[in-house]
Motif scaffolding. Structure first.
Motif, mmCIF file in Angstrom:
data_model
loop_
_atom_site.group_PDB
_atom_site.id
_atom_site.type_symbol
_atom_site.label_atom_id
_atom_site.label_comp_id
_atom_site.label_asym_id
_atom_site.label_seq_id
_atom_site.Cartn_x
_atom_site.Cartn_y
_atom_site.Cartn_z
ATOM 1 N N THR A 24 0.580 -1.135 -0.008
ATOM 2 C CA THR A 24 0.015 0.034 -0.111
ATOM 3 C C THR A 24 0.926 1.293 0.110
ATOM 4 O OG1 THR A 24 -1.704 -1.098 1.119
ATOM 5 C CG2 THR A 24 -1.839 1.038 1.323
ATOM 6 N N TRP A 25 1.958 1.257 0.728
ATOM 7 C CA TRP A 25 2.699 2.433 0.841
ATOM 8 C C TRP A 25 3.453 2.941 -0.577
ATOM 9 C CZ3 TRP A 25 7.777 2.673 -0.779
ATOM 10 C CH2 TRP A 25 8.157 1.402 -0.834
ATOM 11 N N VAL A 28 0.597 4.248 -2.674
ATOM 12 C CA VAL A 28 0.093 5.676 -2.182
ATOM 13 C C VAL A 28 1.250 6.689 -2.572
ATOM 14 C CG1 VAL A 28 0.047 7.269 -0.260
ATOM 15 C CG2 VAL A 28 -1.066 5.041 -0.203
ATOM 16 N N GLN A 72 -7.249 -1.055 -0.959
ATOM 17 C CA GLN A 72 -6.253 0.033 -1.122
ATOM 18 C C GLN A 72 -6.821 1.186 -1.325
ATOM 19 O OE1 GLN A 72 -3.163 -1.464 -3.629
ATOM 20 N NE2 GLN A 72 -2.063 -2.333 -1.947
ATOM 21 N N TRP A 75 -7.080 4.498 0.922
ATOM 22 C CA TRP A 75 -5.741 4.883 1.301
ATOM 23 C C TRP A 75 -5.188 5.723 -0.271
ATOM 24 C CZ3 TRP A 75 -3.372 4.960 5.852
ATOM 25 C CH2 TRP A 75 -3.547 3.972 6.582
ATOM 26 N N THR A 79 -5.084 10.015 -0.152
ATOM 27 C CA THR A 79 -3.818 10.757 -0.542
ATOM 28 C C THR A 79 -4.202 11.759 -1.581
ATOM 29 O OG1 THR A 79 -2.708 8.731 -0.247
ATOM 30 C CG2 THR A 79 -1.888 10.157 -1.961
#
Length: 742
Positions: A24-25, A28, A72, A75, A79
């Motif tokens: 996920t990071w 993002v 996801q 997120w 963002t």
């Protein structure tokens, strides 16, 4: 948003073409960078103030949602909201209204992604018309409409602009951003080209598109803005979809930057800014869609051609398999089966083919291969040890399949074979055991290809079919060959062993069996002592080519020996054999040539019951003894006839079976004349080699369709005292070397 894909969460539905393997990071971070860069272009590079002309971040968000699992999405949307607010505040927008832009740019891609997943539940392929229209309707039209409504309302309330004047450019800018960026994200379903050549072509296409677009959008009053269209159409016709879409994005960005800088025909357009921005985006969208639809048409054409080629190849493969099945059904030997498999396997699917057949002792593999392979792969003598380290022997020894998709992959397990494969142009290959349902593998089939990664599931399936057919045929052929070997050994055992050298008379014989496609025959010969110091000579042929014929031959031979001891003269012996043959199964129509020779008087008495005449060779020439002829054994008619011939000193008598002179394509008399000519040329030849010399001249390396016997009696010029006695003859019959077949 290109790159790898991430795995699905259990029980969760992933999006079409979901990116697997991305945490996920990372998603993002990619969305934040892409969104911020696109927003910066919209506000700075495109010169937008209150009305955004081309908003590329809309495509970034839409592509991220479509390519990632739903877990996801929160997120990603969070963002987008944070980055949108930050950019708007940086550009001097009021905090009272930036929330409206944030909602618009979060709701728009969410609606488009949800609708697209509803209509296209699987992987999105933008070369399929259904998927393309779903993408255009859901993501390019419906989603930006929602964003346009929210954005126009925010602009109208915050800046006092007309709602309709704000809606049209807002929707057009977002729709173009989704079309260009979102289309590229979905088109690049796999990683960009990794090879240097492919990357270079891709970079050149981008540079060409941007250069032509700059030329077309630089002059304000010269209509050259259509110049990028042929470039896009050419790329759509020759490249995969991702290339023209990426170049379309480059064209869109270049055209908007130049227009914002005051270049091109749209900069000189006198009219409302809303109409100006909307028509520019519409022109760019139409140009991209034109190339897109051309790419779809080309892809459909190529798919139709591929389907036609696949169907044609399948029909040809089926026909080749049918031919192979027919050939294997009629092939009676291992060699014929191997040659058919190797030849037809190449015609089926491979560039090269090899069949290895395990020897009966299971210590060697006999290799059959296509013509033209290098010596390193053909193997001297076409035999290799079964325990030798190579793919084919491994498959034949263990029954396991061996696959290598490149020479480097092969070199890991078989380094000694790698150079030979490189020399021969072989890259990928497959070795399959040729299975025996009742025992260990009978051999192995190896097929090879010049290209890497050519061994796919279809190839393996067809190769397994060929190996299975070959195994069934080899099992049948080897069982038949074992029976033939046993039958030929039986036939040899029934033939007498002749003394190599006698005083006064020398007798040699040679026996050549027919090729392995024919069964054992009933040909035989005999030489034995008779009362009165005479010598009996016999040559015969029982009708048939099986073990029954061989058994009948043995009984007829034994009966003739016994009858010759008590009957005077060949005619009487053959008459008695007529009577006895009624008790011997399958002896009807047996042909027999029988003679007795008196060394004291040098008189040969002979009779032929349907058999070919003997050939007498003297110093004066050659002559066939045509007298004393009658019908074959068992055919009743006139009494048997016999004839006499005085034999000159040093003469030779040649007696033979029909395999020596009968050919399907040549009259019998022509071959008899040929035998006479050959015999005349061999006058004075070494008696021990006379039979082999005659066989070599008459048959050579030809494949015989019938067993052949040649019996040679050489009458020496010694006086009577030197002639072998019957007791010597009897003693010598079973203690000399057997005649060696060719």
């Amino acid at each position: 948003m290109t790159g790898g894909v991430t795995g699905r969460a259990a029980g969760q539905r992933d999006g079409p073409g979901a990116v697997r393997g991305w945490p996920t990071w990372r998603v993002v971070a990619a969305v934040a960078v892409g969104y911020a860069f696109g927003a910066w272009l919209a506000f700075v590079a495109f010169g937008a103030t209150a009305i955004v002309v081309l908003f590329l971040p809309a495509g970034v968000t839409l592509g991220a949602l479509v390519r990632t699992p739903r877990r996801q999405w929160p997120w990603i949307l969070a963002t987008v909201v944070v980055v949108e607010i930050a950019v708007d505040v940086w550009q001097g927008q009021s905090l009272r209204f930036v929330w409206g832009f944030a909602v618009a740019n979060a709701a728009e891609p969410l609606v488009g992604a949800l609708l697209l997943r509803h209509f296209v539940p699987g992987d999105v392929d933008l070369l399929r018309r259904r998927d393309l229209f779903a993408f255009l309707g859901c993501c390019v039209v419906a989603g930006p409409l929602v964003g346009g409504v929210c954005g126009a309302t925010t602009i109208s309330l915050g800046l006092g602009r007309s709602w309709l004047e704000a809606f049209l450019p807002f929707w057009a800018g977002d729709a173009t951003g989704v079309l260009t960026v979102g289309g590229c994200v979905l088109a690049w379903r796999h990683r960009p080209p990794a090879s240097i050549a492919a990357s270079t072509r891709w970079a050149l296409a981008l540079a060409l598109t941007m250069g032509v677009t700059a030329i077309g959008f630089w002059p304000a009053h010269l209509p050259l803005f259509y110049l990028p269209i042929p470039v896009l159409l050419g790329l759509a016709f020759s490249q995969r979809l991702a290339v023209p879409l990426t170049c379309g994005l480059a064209m869109t960005v270049t055209a908007n930057v130049l227009t914002s800088a005051g270049h091109g025909p749209w900069s000189a357009f006198e009219g409302p800014i809303a109409l100006k921005t909307a028509t520019l985006q519409l022109f760019l969208a139409v140009a991209i869609l034109g190339a897109w639809f051309l790419a779809v048409g080309v892809a459909e054409r190529d798919a139709a051609r591929s389907a036609t080629r696949t169907e044609r190849a399948a029909r040809q493969r089926l026909h080749a398999l049918q031919l192979l099945t027919t050939r294997l059904a009629t092939a009676a030997t291992s060699q014929a089966i191997a040659e058919a498999v190797v030849r037809d396997s190449v015609a089926l699917f491979a560039d090269r083919a090899t069949l290895g057949v395990v020897s009966p002792e299971r210590d060697e593999v006999v290799i059959w291969t296509v013509v033209g392979r290098p010596p390193e792969l053909v193997d001297a003598g076409r035999q290799v040890a079964l325990d030798e380290v190579r793919p084919l022997t491994y498959a034949a020894r263990t029954g396991q399949r061996v696959v290598h998709q490149s020479v480097n992959e092969l070199a890991v397990d078989y380094p000694q074979m790698a150079q030979a494969y490189r020399t021969s142009g072989v890259s990928s290959g497959l070795c399959l055991p040729v299975a025996d349902a009742d025992g260990p593998p009978l051999g192995a089939l190896a097929i090879a290809f010049a290209a890497d990664d050519a061994v796919d599931a279809d190839t393996i399936a067809v190769a397994e079919t060929v190996a299975r057919l070959a195994g069934q045929a080899l099992q049948r052929a080897q069982r038949h060959e074992r029976e033939l070997d046993a039958a030929h050994q039986l036939q040899r055992a029934l033939l007498p062993v002749l003394a190599g050298g006698r005083s006064g008379i020398r007798v040699t014989a040679d026996y050549r069996p027919a090729d392995r496609t024919h069964d054992v025959g009933g040909d035989w010969y005999d030489v034995f002592p008779l009362p009165g110091d005479r010598i009996g000579l016999a040559v015969g042929d029982v009708v048939g080519h099986d073990l029954t014929a061989a058994a009948a031959m043995a009984r007829v031979q034994s009966a003739l020996r016994i009858l010759a001891q008590t009957n005077d003269g060949p005619a009487q012996v053959l008459q008695e054999l007529d009577r006895v043959s009624a008790l011997i199964t399958n002896s009807f129509m047996t042909t027999v040539g029988y003679a007795d020779y008196d060394p004291a008087t040098r008189v040969l008495r002979y009779a032929c019951a349907g058999h070919l005449p003997p050939l007498l060779i003297t110093a004066d020439g050659v002559m066939y003894l045509w007298s004393g002829r009658s019908m074959p054994i068992g055919v009743h008619g006139r009494p048997r006839q016999q004839a006499e011939q005085r034999i000159p000193a040093g003469a030779a008598l040649i007696w033979y079976t029909d395999g020596l002179v009968e050919r399907h394509d040549t009259p019998l008399q022509d071959n008899l004349d040929r035998l006479a000519t050959v015999a005349a040329e061999l006058v004075g030849h070494d008696p021990d080699d006379l039979c082999q010399a005659i066989l070599q001249h008459m048959a050579g390396g030809d494949v015989l369709r019938d067993d052949t016997i040649v019996l040679c009696i050489h009458f020496a010029p010694e006086p009577r005292a030197a002639v072998a006695t019957p007791s010597q003859l009897a003693a010598g019959d079973r203690h000399s070397s057997p005649p060696a077949p060719l």
